[in-house]
Design a protein around this motif. Structure first.
Motif, short mmCIF file in Angstrom:
data_model
loop_
_atom_site.label_atom_id
_atom_site.label_comp_id
_atom_site.label_asym_id
_atom_site.label_seq_id
_atom_site.Cartn_x
_atom_site.Cartn_y
_atom_site.Cartn_z
N GLN A 184 0.80 -1.22 0.00
CA GLN A 184 0.00 0.00 0.00
C GLN A 184 0.83 1.27 0.00
OE1 GLN A 184 -2.62 -1.71 -1.14
NE2 GLN A 184 -3.73 0.02 -0.26
N ALA A 185 2.13 1.13 0.26
CA ALA A 185 3.01 2.30 0.23
C ALA A 185 3.40 2.69 -1.19
CB ALA A 185 4.27 2.03 1.05
N LEU A 186 3.13 1.83 -2.15
CA LEU A 186 3.46 2.12 -3.54
C LEU A 186 2.52 3.20 -4.10
CD1 LEU A 186 4.07 -1.53 -4.72
CD2 LEU A 186 5.81 0.22 -4.36
N PRO A 187 3.01 4.05 -4.97
CA PRO A 187 2.19 5.16 -5.48
C PRO A 187 0.88 4.73 -6.13
CG PRO A 187 4.50 5.50 -6.05
CD PRO A 187 4.41 4.12 -5.47
N SER A 188 0.85 3.55 -6.73
CA SER A 188 -0.36 3.11 -7.43
C SER A 188 -1.55 2.93 -6.49
CB SER A 188 -0.10 1.81 -8.19
OG SER A 188 0.27 0.77 -7.29
N ALA A 189 -1.30 2.63 -5.22
CA ALA A 189 -2.41 2.45 -4.27
C ALA A 189 -3.17 3.77 -4.10
CB ALA A 189 -1.89 1.95 -2.93
N GLN A 190 -2.44 4.84 -3.86
CA GLN A 190 -3.07 6.15 -3.70
C GLN A 190 -3.66 6.64 -5.02
OE1 GLN A 190 -3.69 7.76 -0.94
NE2 GLN A 190 -4.66 9.47 -2.02
N ALA A 191 -2.96 6.37 -6.12
CA ALA A 191 -3.45 6.82 -7.43
C ALA A 191 -4.78 6.16 -7.78
CB ALA A 191 -2.41 6.52 -8.50
N ALA A 192 -4.90 4.87 -7.47
CA ALA A 192 -6.15 4.16 -7.76
C ALA A 192 -7.28 4.69 -6.88
CB ALA A 192 -5.97 2.67 -7.55
N ALA A 193 -6.97 4.99 -5.62
CA ALA A 193 -7.99 5.56 -4.73
C ALA A 193 -8.45 6.92 -5.23
CB ALA A 193 -7.43 5.67 -3.31
N GLU A 194 -7.52 7.73 -5.69
CA GLU A 194 -7.86 9.05 -6.22
C GLU A 194 -8.68 8.93 -7.51
OE1 GLU A 194 -4.09 10.95 -6.56
OE2 GLU A 194 -3.93 11.36 -4.40
N PHE A 195 -8.38 7.92 -8.31
CA PHE A 195 -9.15 7.69 -9.53
C PHE A 195 -10.61 7.42 -9.17
CE2 PHE A 195 -11.06 5.17 -12.84
CZ PHE A 195 -10.55 5.69 -14.02
N ASP A 196 -10.83 6.56 -8.17
CA ASP A 196 -12.19 6.24 -7.78
C ASP A 196 -12.90 7.46 -7.18
OD1 ASP A 196 -12.22 3.68 -8.70
OD2 ASP A 196 -12.07 2.70 -6.75
N GLN A 197 -12.19 8.24 -6.40
CA GLN A 197 -12.77 9.45 -5.83
C GLN A 197 -13.27 10.38 -6.94
OE1 GLN A 197 -9.72 11.12 -3.34
NE2 GLN A 197 -9.79 9.42 -1.87
#
Length: 202
Positions: A184-197
């Protein structure tokens, strides 16, 4: 052409993350659709061609690929340069396939049964239980930081996903929690969450 049918904050969110990890976001037409949710919200979407109204569904040149592990295998085979899968002939191809299959055949049924508070000897014999899931993960994570070695793979992305969306099911085992944190520390985790938001706001 690649078309992905996606519902924000659902099982297809992990495919969004995979697409980002593969660096192919600009090569995939992402169609946002509605799905029936566990809380009773949502419902069948006529724009979603999945025969059961579910996500994810990937369509490649008219051919439908469904189930997360099948889609992950398909995409990592299609884009091997990203190093998230293992190609035919690589020594750990068998391990990669096994982790993907184990998720669908064992891990998700075990988590769903646990969440539903259902228990039956047939289920235990067929799927085993959370102690066996934890034991399998722990045995591997004692040897390597990720499931296929020293680097994050689609196997990690898939296997970590239920513990992200069902945090109550996360075992209180340090090795497993540390592995989840690494993934979850990898950038893609946050990027995917932001995509859904952004998709929900839109």
């Amino acid at each position: 052409m690649l078309t992905l049918y996606h519902a924000p904050y659902s099982r297809s969110s992990r495919i969004i993350r995979l697409v980002m990890e593969l660096g192919i976001l600009d090569q995939v037409d992402i169609r946002i659709v509605d799905v029936a949710r566990n809380d009773g919200s949502g419902g069948a979407d006529p724009e979603n061609p999945h025969p059961e109204g579910k996500v994810p569904l990937l369509v490649h040149d008219g051919v439908e690929i469904w189930e997360s592990n099948a889609i992950m295998l398909y995409l990592t085979d299609m884009f091997p340069a990203a190093g998230l899968g293992r190609s035919v002939g690589e020594p750990d191809r068998g391990s990669y396939l096994s982790w993907l299959a184990w998720y669908g055949n064992v891990v998700e049924p075990v988590i769903v049964l646990q969440a539903a508070e259902l228990s039956h000897p047939i289920c235990q014999v067929t799927f085993r239980g959370m102690p066996e899931v934890v034991a399998r993960l722990t045995a591997q994570l004692k040897k390597t930081p990720f499931l296929l070695g020293d680097s994050f793979s689609a196997a990690d992305l898939l296997l970590v996903s239920p513990f992200v969306w069902a945090q109550h099911a996360t075992p209180d085992v340090e090795l497993v929690r540390d592995w989840i944190a690494r993934c979850q520390a990898l950038p893609s985790a946050q990027a995917a969450a932001e995509f859904d938001q952004a998709a929900v706001k839109a």
